[in-house]
Design an enzyme around this catalytic site. Structure first.
Site: not given
Length: 592
Positions: A23, A137
């Site tokens: 992305h 994360c």
């Protein structure tokens, strides 16, 4: 391709089990787009599990877009946890079939989320088990939301009510409130980076990586249900940083947020500067005048490093006060407020006022600009908020805040410089006593911040007497506990006597919080006794004319003071007086 390659250079976007989600944002994309591709043989994409990637989703967004591509990515990772959904995509024959599969799954997901919202808004029954969780994360993208989805799915299957907070790249979502934390049976943290922890103080808690949250969600929930998890105990630094998060709010929370981020700079910079003076002293350069502390090569290096660290503490103080008030959007204006306070003379007081003002300004801007078209959302964080807030806060600092606070600062400095004899002793008495009132709480921190604020102006004149008094007062409570538990064994339980030994180390290291368990167990006796001894120690350091250049370190930096022996004597006298008072005030422990 350039934007995608640049993103991959930061870290691979390949996940586990053959999935990759490259992305990027670029000026060549006018409308957000999603593309899917498959590779039957698989491509080595540097995946987390080392397997080749076979299913690819590419997300492209305009350069000035908001976080739509991140939200899409998060959504995809959640959907891809469903093996049946993944298999359907692997077997799809046409683009239309792919779209039908995604749309059907999205409709199913929306229905499930609506049901979750209804369940979340319903009151918790007396017989209903409620669990909370937080996920995060390193990148704040894929695994954050995959762990969220896995935990929610497992809880639904087990008939457990759960609320999951995500700490992603787009900020904290579904934030856990004080009520949530209080009502929960336990906490699951599936995190690979630091999040705010002090709010979970006293709760049963299990902490694992985000990946385990994905792969072992039911097992984690079962551990909470079994009820054998240790209770989390927040450290003193966490309590200062978060102020127990949702339990404490308002001005104190914001000030302590700034102080917690400031302290590492004050401590590291201050000690390195003090070491620079020590090196020059050992090298016989005490007559170097204005070059003292930078004459020897090693001293100069220590002074340069320490000076840079120390010089950052005022901007950081302002920045993170503002950050606590209005999150990331206020950080820039707060840092600028602190930097202007440092350069224009209003110091840490100016940084406090400027940081608070920056937080207020950004909150106002967020509310005022909320009506702008969604297409401009991406520009708010990178253009509107920083430019407008920095301009408004900067003008206020130059025209109003700095001149007023500088006058106060100058007055305080002049008054301290003129203090001698009984006035200085009285100041030491007050500051030392304040350090023992709540041992890490607002009164203690107020005295400590006041002491650190006097260091910068006194580095070249031998150090700060105020800082010496503050440190002495903070060392007394744990040392008094240690002495009392050794001398008056019948006043303490066996467990208290054993724990009391650790307070020798904590007291000598200037960790006042070592006395907190004893104060909490017997506040009406322990706190007054500690205040008396700490106040006397602070007064004696002023009476003896003790000065120190370091803001922390206890006995490790006391050697850098102008009179180690008398400094040690002042602390020893204060600790002994408190210990004797504890022996007199505390009742004997009843034997079974």
């Amino acid at each position: 391709m350039g934007a995608l390659n640049a993103r991959e250079a930061q870290s691979s976007t390949a996940l586990e089990e053959g999935i990759a989600i490259p992305h990027a944002k670029t000026e060549y994309v006018k409308e957000p787009a999603l593309a899917m591709g498959r590779s039957s043989k698989g491509i080595d994409y540097d995946s987390i599990d080392g397997e080749k990637s076979t299913l690819f989703f590419m997300i492209a967004a305009p350069a000035g877009a908001n976080n739509t591509h991140i939200e899409t990515l998060a959504r995809l990772t959640q959907l891809l946890l469903d093996d049946e959904f993944k298999t359907s995509l692997d077997n799809a024959k046409t683009p239309e079939e792919v779209l039908d599969i995604i749309n059907a799954k999205e409709a199913e997901k929306l229905a499930a989320e609506n049901a979750e919202k209804e369940a979340a808004n319903a009151p918790i029954g007396n017989d209903e088990t409620y669990i909370i969780a937080a996920t995060a994360c390193p990148t704040g993208i894929a695994h954050t939301y995959m762990a969220e989805e896995a935990l929610k799915k497992a809880a639904t299957e087990m008939g457990i009510k759960i609320k999951v907070e995500t700490n992603g790249t787009d900020g904290r979502k579904n934030e856990l409130t004080a009520e949530d934390i209080k009502a929960a049976k336990g906490v699951i943290l599936a995190i690979d980076r630091n999040i705010e922890m002090a709010r979970f103080d006293g709760k049963q808690l299990i902490k694992v990586g985000a990946k385990e949250g994905i792969n072992n969600a039911k097992g984690l929930i079962q551990k909470v249900l079994d009820g054998n998890l240790p209770k989390y105990a927040a450290s003193a630094s966490e309590e200062g940083s978060a102020s127990k998060s949702n339990e404490k709010s308002g001005l104190y929370k914001h000030l302590m947020s700034g102080v917690s981020y400031m302290l590492p700079l004050v401590i590291s910079g201050g000690i390195l500067i003090a070491l620079a003076f020590l090196v020059d002293t050992l090298m016989g350069n005490t007559d170097a005048g204005k070059d003292f502390g930078s004459k020897a090569a090693l001293a100069k290096m220590l002074m340069t490093i320490g000076g840079q660290a120390f010089g950052l503490f005022v901007p950081i103080l302002g920045g993170y006060i503002a950050y606590s008030m209005a999150d990331r959007a206020a950080l820039t204006a707060g840092l600028v407020a602190g930097a202007l306070a440092s350069s224009l003379g209003s110091g840490f007081l100016g940084a406090i006022v400027g940081g608070l003002f920056a937080g207020i300004v950004v909150k106002f801007l967020i509310k005022s600009l909320s009506g702008l078209p969604k297409s401009l959302n991406g520009l708010k964080m990178i253009l509107f908020y920083p430019v407008l807030s920095v301009l408004i806060v900067g003008l206020a600092m130059i025209i109003v805040i700095n001149p007023i606070v500088s006058i106060i600062n100058t007055g305080l400095t002049n008054y301290l410089n003129l203090m001698n004899g009984s006035s200085a002793v009285l100041l030491g008495l007050i500051l030392g006593g304040m350090m023992a009132v709540d041992m890490g709480g607002p009164v203690n921190k107020a005295a400590y911040v006041f002491g650190t604020g006097t260091l910068a102006a006194t580095m070249t004149t031998g150090g700060s007497g105020v800082m010496a008094a503050v440190m002495a007062g903070g060392m007394v409570p744990p040392l008094a506990i240690a002495l009392a538990s050794t001398l008056f064994k019948n006043k303490f339980t066996e467990e208290e006597r054993e724990a009391g030994l650790t307070n020798y180390v904590m007291g000598l290291s200037f960790i006042t919080e070592g006395a907190i368990p004893y104060a909490a167990a017997d506040p009406t006796r322990v706190i007054p006794a500690n205040i008396v001894g700490a106040a006397i120690a602070g007064a004696l350091t002023m009476l003896f004319g003790i000065k120190i250049r370091a803001p922390h370190g206890g006995i490790l930096v006391m050697a850098l003071s102008n009179n180690f022996v008398m400094y040690f004597i002042a602390i020893a006298i204060g600790s002994a007086i408190s210990a004797v008072l504890l022996g007199l005030l505390k009742k004997n422990i009843k034997k079974a």
